[in-house]
Design an enzyme around this catalytic site. Structure first.
Site, short mmCIF file in Angstrom:
data_model
loop_
_atom_site.label_atom_id
_atom_site.label_comp_id
_atom_site.label_asym_id
_atom_site.label_seq_id
_atom_site.Cartn_x
_atom_site.Cartn_y
_atom_site.Cartn_z
N ASP A 84 18.02 8.31 -104.33
CA ASP A 84 18.08 7.49 -105.55
C ASP A 84 17.53 6.08 -105.37
O ASP A 84 16.84 5.56 -106.25
CB ASP A 84 19.50 7.45 -106.14
CG ASP A 84 20.57 7.07 -105.13
OD1 ASP A 84 20.24 6.71 -103.98
OD2 ASP A 84 21.75 7.15 -105.48
N MET A 131 22.41 10.06 -102.50
CA MET A 131 22.05 10.40 -101.12
C MET A 131 23.25 10.87 -100.29
O MET A 131 24.39 10.74 -100.72
CB MET A 131 21.40 9.19 -100.44
CG MET A 131 20.07 8.79 -101.09
SD MET A 131 19.35 7.29 -100.37
CE MET A 131 18.86 7.87 -98.75
N HIS A 132 22.96 11.38 -99.11
CA HIS A 132 23.94 11.64 -98.03
C HIS A 132 24.91 12.80 -98.26
O HIS A 132 25.60 13.20 -97.34
CB HIS A 132 24.79 10.38 -97.72
CG HIS A 132 24.04 9.11 -97.66
ND1 HIS A 132 22.97 8.91 -96.78
CD2 HIS A 132 24.16 7.94 -98.36
CE1 HIS A 132 22.51 7.68 -96.94
NE2 HIS A 132 23.20 7.09 -97.88
#
Length: 485
Positions: free
Chosen positions: A237, A78-79
């Site tokens: 995830d 992520m991110h």
């Protein structure tokens, strides 16, 4: 029919193929490099993700009846900030979730814009790993690159874009950008203004199980698959891992011991804790979840064994650990800074409490316990919201250790359910593909059919009491040493 789940991790992409009953047919893994251009920075090349995913899909489908492949979906780290220019070229290497360069930008968002405002706009506050601070960092430090941005996307969405041509993301992954109004599942106009971007730079939002497109003809040809193969949005995830462990619906819990560690609590209701110590995100099942995330979990154990002890035999290092709940050595698991609940990118790992009789086993035990104590910190925040959890699923590389599972059960005082397949995000991705293709009516039905619990680690009353005492000491260490960071 066959469904492919692509878990785009930090060290490798793991691809899994399952049939319509959830039976796993094959798993393939492909590694790619991670770059640390400066201390605390962490980057990867999106082109590497795509190249290795293509190779992985070819290997995964080499021996199957390719006409049976119906859908592909994702679980992804992520991110990360992936920025494309007008020619769809990657402008600079992706800045990853565990990159700590945005301290200044994070402080600006939390202190100048203000945590209350951020929470009102997005249901979350700024963390160094989130995407919005990275956009602000790029705007300040790489203005010429920032000026070229036409598309902003997350790591797994780059794969979806290359495979299908669809500029898309899903609500669970987008929740971690600090650009989305989580409660209302739409982009936040206020956050776009703060970051100096427009809505056309951001992908279209989908639920994780929705179809975003089909394979591009030239990609289908290269893979030997039908151009009718559906691409399904997928999930971040942790949300994908939660689907893969059946942590969907109301009041379910999953602990992930991967590179990072998470405690994930699914909920049908939207909720935020008063200090925003936990992330409040949309879930891949169409509902919501609370999540505590620590940046270093199994990576602490990997670092300790491989870099310090110079061994890869993790099991052998754990074999001599027998005195649980009696260790005088403590370990703070903040190798890359910390997110939940401390939100401090400058925090660092440390051992404390060694004496002349401290052994190698004591140190190894302290590392495992430190990660479990760190996860307990987040569980305590959830408990403060009145959330009562009695059991949890577990997944991730660290979940393969019986000792670590026993520690988690007793430090958290939770029953730990072990599921048949510990494939987490890759299996969750394949399940989302199956739902998207109409194999199952919804995510909860898929989880009920596919996820099977094969063992439960029960907490032991005496050990829970011993660990309670140790935890109360552990939780005093960070506030005491915080000023040193």
């Amino acid at each position: 029919m066959l469904y492919i789940g692509v878990d785009l991790g930090t060290s490798a992409v793991k691809l899994l193929m399952m049939d319509e009953t959830g039976k796993i047919q094959k798993i393939v893994s492909k590694e790619y490099p991670l770059f640390f251009p400066h201390p605390g920075w962490s980057e990867q090349k999106p082109e590497d993700w795509f190249a290795q995913s293509m190779e992985g899909i070819k290997e995964l489908t080499a021996e199957c009846d390719k006409s049976q492949v119906a859908g592909i979906s994702f679980g992804g780290q992520m991110h990360g900030l992936v920025a494309l220019d007008a020619e769809d070229q990657v402008i600079r290497p992706a800045i990853l979730w565990n990159d700590g360069r945005t301290g200044e930008e994070t402080n600006y968002l939390n202190e100048v814009i203000g945590k209350e405002k951020l929470s009102e706009y997005t249901a979350n506050i700024a963390f160094a790993g989130f995407t919005a601070p990275k956009i602000l960092w790029m705007k300040k430090h790489e203005p010429e690159n920032f000026a070229k941005i036409v598309k902003i996307m997350l790591p797994k969405d780059y794969l979806a874009y290359r495979l299908s041509g669809s500029f898309c993301t899903d609500v669970s992954d987008a929740s971690g950008m600090l650009l989305m109004d989580v409660k209302n599942r739409c982009w936040s106009k206020e956050m776009m203004d703060i970051c100096g971007i427009t809505e056309d730079m951001l992908p279209k939002l989908y639920e994780s199980y929705e179809v975003v497109g089909t394979l591009r003809p030239e990609i289908a040809e290269e893979l030997g698959l039908s151009p009718e193969v559906k691409i399904i949005a997928g999930a971040g995830d942790n949300a994908a891992a939660a689907v893969g462990t059946g942590t969907v619906g109301d009041g379910m819990c999953n602990i992930s011991l991967g590179t990072s560690g998470t405690i994930f609590i699914s909920s049908k209701k939207f909720g935020v804790d008063e200090n925003n110590a936990l992330h409040s995100f949309a879930h891949a099942d169409g509902n919501y979840h609370l999540m505590g995330c620590m940046l270093s979990a199994a990576s602490c154990n990997k670092w300790w064994n491989e870099e310090i002890l110079k061994t890869k035999d993790f099991a052998a290092e754990q074999a001599g650990i027998t005195r649980l709940g009696e260790n005088n050595v403590f370990y703070l698991p903040y190798l890359m800074g910390e997110r939940s609940p401390h939100n401090n990118p400058d925090a660092r790992a440390m051992f404390i409490g060694m004496s002349m009789d401290t052994t190698r086993e004591d140190m190894t035990q302290a590392v495992l316990e430190g990660v479990a104590f760190g996860l307990r910190d987040s569980l305590e925040v959830a408990r403060s919201l009145g959330i009562q959890i009695e059991r949890t699923k577990i997944c991730g590389g660290g979940a393969k250790s019986p000792l670590w599972k026993k520690m988690i059960a007793n430090i958290m005082n939770l029953k730990v359910d072990v599921v048949e397949s510990e494939e987490g995000p890759a299996l969750g991705g394949a399940m989302l593909a199956a739902v998207g293709c109409g194999e199952y009516p919804d995510v909860e039905s898929a989880a009920a059919q596919i996820v099977k619990v094969i063992d439960t680690v029960e907490p032991e009353e005496e050990l829970v009491a011993k660990y309670e005492e140790r935890y109360q000491k552990f939780r005093k260490i960070y506030p005491t040493v915080k000023a040193l960071f």
